[in-house]
Design an enzyme around this catalytic site. Structure first.
Site, PDB file in Angstrom:
ATOM      1  N   SER A 191     -10.190  -6.232  10.042  1.00 36.19           N
ATOM      2  CA  SER A 191     -11.191  -5.681   9.330  1.00 36.19           C
ATOM      3  C   SER A 191     -12.205  -6.564   9.008  1.00 36.19           C
ATOM      4  O   SER A 191     -11.803  -7.222   7.829  1.00 36.19           O
ATOM      5  CB  SER A 191     -10.761  -4.498   8.632  1.00 36.19           C
ATOM      6  OG  SER A 191     -11.924  -3.441   8.439  1.00 36.19           O
ATOM      7  N   ARG A 193       1.297  -6.444  12.360  1.00 32.66           N
ATOM      8  CA  ARG A 193       1.062  -6.030  13.626  1.00 32.66           C
ATOM      9  C   ARG A 193       0.664  -6.942  14.667  1.00 32.66           C
ATOM     10  O   ARG A 193       0.794  -6.633  15.905  1.00 32.66           O
ATOM     11  CB  ARG A 193      -0.414  -5.370  13.117  1.00 32.66           C
ATOM     12  CG  ARG A 193      -0.515  -4.081  12.223  1.00 32.66           C
ATOM     13  CD  ARG A 193      -1.599  -3.390  12.086  1.00 32.66           C
ATOM     14  NE  ARG A 193      -1.525  -2.052  11.522  1.00 32.66           N
ATOM     15  CZ  ARG A 193      -2.682  -1.050  11.024  1.00 32.66           C
ATOM     16  NH1 ARG A 193      -3.801  -1.445  11.616  1.00 32.66           N
ATOM     17  NH2 ARG A 193      -2.403   0.020  10.354  1.00 32.66           N
ATOM     18  N   ARG A 252       0.956  -0.976   0.005  1.00 33.72           N
ATOM     19  CA  ARG A 252      -0.028  -0.002   0.051  1.00 33.72           C
ATOM     20  C   ARG A 252       0.854   1.276  -0.055  1.00 33.72           C
ATOM     21  O   ARG A 252       1.879   1.338   0.840  1.00 33.72           O
ATOM     22  CB  ARG A 252      -0.718  -0.071   1.264  1.00 33.72           C
ATOM     23  CG  ARG A 252      -1.882  -1.052   1.333  1.00 33.72           C
ATOM     24  CD  ARG A 252      -2.703  -1.212   2.439  1.00 33.72           C
ATOM     25  NE  ARG A 252      -3.495  -2.322   2.543  1.00 33.72           N
ATOM     26  CZ  ARG A 252      -4.524  -2.867   3.418  1.00 33.72           C
ATOM     27  NH1 ARG A 252      -4.811  -2.008   3.995  1.00 33.72           N
ATOM     28  NH2 ARG A 252      -5.191  -3.696   3.007  1.00 33.72           N
ATOM     29  N   ARG A 271       2.448   0.760  10.330  1.00 38.24           N
ATOM     30  CA  ARG A 271       1.836   1.113   8.826  1.00 38.24           C
ATOM     31  C   ARG A 271       3.176   1.317   7.934  1.00 38.24           C
ATOM     32  O   ARG A 271       3.980   2.169   7.576  1.00 38.24           O
ATOM     33  CB  ARG A 271       1.425   2.741   8.841  1.00 38.24           C
ATOM     34  CG  ARG A 271       0.703   3.331   7.896  1.00 38.24           C
ATOM     35  CD  ARG A 271       0.331   4.712   8.036  1.00 38.24           C
ATOM     36  NE  ARG A 271      -0.773   4.843   9.249  1.00 38.24           N
ATOM     37  CZ  ARG A 271      -2.163   4.403   9.016  1.00 38.24           C
ATOM     38  NH1 ARG A 271      -2.522   4.105   8.055  1.00 38.24           N
ATOM     39  NH2 ARG A 271      -2.990   4.440  10.204  1.00 38.24           N
ATOM     40  N   GLU A 312      -6.225  -1.249  14.832  1.00 36.23           N
ATOM     41  CA  GLU A 312      -6.841  -2.229  14.228  1.00 36.23           C
ATOM     42  C   GLU A 312      -5.817  -3.299  13.851  1.00 36.23           C
ATOM     43  O   GLU A 312      -4.800  -3.045  13.322  1.00 36.23           O
ATOM     44  CB  GLU A 312      -7.303  -1.472  12.975  1.00 36.23           C
ATOM     45  CG  GLU A 312      -8.139  -2.250  11.793  1.00 36.23           C
ATOM     46  CD  GLU A 312      -8.128  -1.531  10.550  1.00 36.23           C
ATOM     47  OE1 GLU A 312      -8.226  -0.243  10.496  1.00 36.23           O
ATOM     48  OE2 GLU A 312      -8.201  -2.244   9.460  1.00 36.23           O
TER      49      GLU A 312
END
Length: 465
Positions: free
Chosen positions: A392, A431, A302, A317, A389
């Site tokens: 999801s 994560r 990303r 991130r 998070e």
RNA sequence: GGAGAGAUGGCCGAGUUGGUCGAAGGCGCUCGCCUGCUAAGCGAGUAUAUUCCGAAAGGGGUAUCCCGGGUUCGAAUCCCGGUCUCUCCGCCA
């Protein structure tokens, strides 16, 4: 859920108009958005025309810039042109038949051929106009987001996401807990500085037990999902084409979030959702085959455009991270049960790893472009004292299925219906590493390996400095 | 990279001297019958999208034989371009 199925199944336009006036204000927004869904997303243009102002209002509630005026102009033109074309084509088909029979009986239909020459030219002109018109129309349609399920709470951003539940004990430390990037570097298992030299910022570089931990988690997650939860494992391409990206909703609106391959019109996958959902693009599935459930490991890429300065340190991130994904193809009537199961399957991983987490329901303002309803699982990160998070889980209903043309056929029934697609992380691996490091850290700087993971770590009980 | 072959309905598979082809046949599926015993026999039906008429049942139009152009009054069928698949050779993890 019952109501929305009912609503969607068949209701007259008058019914809608009446009901919209009488519903409570909290639900009004969602209700109106639902009108758009059955209107625009399902191409029920007639409805939009008759309820233009209400649909317009609903659009503005989602802070959509999309202009319905432009849409309507294009749509009116489209219908007009199409009618003309079809009339002419009908004429041409009929006359061509006549010409054929005349020729067979030895007559030369000169005038008819001459007339048809003109008709065909006219058709060609109109077809060109139509395709230009449809292109514009299509672009608008593709930019309209999915409509939230009525059970989604109204809200404007992530602060309005209600917490659904909290699970596990938040650890108490007799010392001040370190951030995972500090732990990782002092343990010699993470090296962001060298990664930046190899590529740039926001790329991971693991060493030793850290690299093994990442690999162990991937295997652990896949094993649980396949052996305990009954998913089929798939290993898809990590690069996909523009069409697949459009099907799942990343394109056309979010191209700047993707890494594109120079000269190819291919993109690095931002999530396994894209290749895995597209497995069945353009297919008609058997009803008995549903639900189809896949789990897939992929790296995810990303660009994180617009997140400068956010989470600049650590594994939270990154431009590249690993993820194990869960994807469902479900019958419409069971897709919300499926969402609950999907969520539970993802939660199972966190429970086994003994990580404290909570589940939030995304509010209307925080919902992603393609999703009708989303639960986020957030893991506790002690160093920052916040939940982050880590998964999801979303139901896209028929939004992606319509774009990707994924349908199913009910046994003994005529015609086909769109399936519902769902997916969720199970889990984001980087994560998870971060969460394990921070939650399981000891005063001496070592990190305890969760028991469930030790078989995957060659029996290692702790990573020590 | 070089040479060749191909792409048709849920699946398999005919059809390429252009014209009742939305497309034979088979499988699968649905309904009915028969038989009687676990596996078959007979009959009927069975693409998708979209639009119009109809309360509905149903009926009409248009499009779709990989995609995009072209030739033609008319294209699954002819021509050009593209994509993908397969075979052989070369190269390569």
């Amino acid at each position: 859920m019952k109501t929305h199925l009912l609503i969607r199944a068949k209701v007259s336009c008058e019914h809608f108009t009446r009901a919209a006036g009488g519903i409570p204000s909290v639900n009004r927004e969602i209700f109106l958005l639902y009108l758009i869904k059955i209107g625009i997303a399902m191409l029920e243009i007639k409805f939009i025309r008759q309820n233009l102002s209400m649909v317009q209002e609903a659009l503005s509630l989602r802070r959509q810039q999309a202009s319905l005026d432009a849409f309507m102009t294009h749509e009116e033109e489209r219908r007009l042109t199409l009618t003309q074309i079809e009339t002419l084509r009908h004429r041409r088909n009929k006359v061509s038949e006549t010409i054929a029979t005349m020729k067979k009986s030895g007559r030369e239909p000169l005038e008819l051929v001459e007339e048809m020459r003109g008709v065909s030219a006219k058709i060609k002109d109109l077809e060109k106009a139509l395709s230009e018109n449809e292109e514009a129309l299509f672009e608008i349609l593709l930019s309209i987001p999915n409509i939230p399920h009525p059970s989604v709470p109204a809200g404007k951003d992530s602060n309005d996401n209600p917490v659904r539940k909290e699970v596990g004990e938040v650890p108490r430390f007799s010392f001040s807990p370190k951030a995972h990037w500090d732990l990782g570097e002092s343990l010699g298992i993470l090296d962001f500085e060298r990664a930046a030299r190899i590529t740039g910022s926001r790329f991971p570089l693991y060493f030793g037990a850290g690299a093994r931990l990442e690999r162990a988690l991937i295997n652990f997650m896949l094993d649980i999902h396949t052996q305990e939860s009954g998913y089929q494992e798939v290993l898809p391409p990590f690069i996909v084409n523009r069409r697949s990206m459009t099907h799942t909703g990343q394109l056309p609106k979010f191209e700047e979030d993707l890494f594109a391959l120079k000269g190819w019109d291919y993109f690095l996958v931002p999530t396994a959702e894209v290749p895995v959902t597209n497995i069945h693009q353009g297919e008609v599935l058997e009803e008995e085959a549903l639900p189809i459930r896949y789990t897939a490991y992929t790296p995810c890429f990303r660009s994180e455009a617009g997140s400068y300065g956010k989470d600049t340190r650590g594994l939270i991130r990154q431009h590249q991270f690993n993820k194990v994904e869960l994807v469902w193809f479900s019958a419409p009537e069971t897709s919300y049960e499926a969402l609950e199961t999907l969520l539970a399957d993802a939660e199972k991983i966190l429970k086994r790893l003994e990580l404290p987490y909570r589940v939030v329901t995304l509010c209307t303002g925080d919902l992603g472009f393609s999703a009708a309803k989303t639960y986020d699982i957030e893991v506790w990160m002690p160093a920052q004292g916040v939940y982050r998070e880590i998964s999801s889980c979303s139901n896209f209903e028929d939004f992606q299925a319509r774009r990707a043309d994924i349908r199913f056929k009910r046994k003994g029934k005529k015609g086909t219906e769109l399936v519902h697609t769902l997916n969720g992380s199970g889990l984001a691996v980087g994560r998870t590493v971060a969460a394990i490091l921070e939650n399981n850290q000891q005063a001496d700087g070592s990190v305890i390996i969760p028991e469930a993971l030790r078989p995957y770590m060659g029996g290692l009980e702790a990573i020590r400095p």
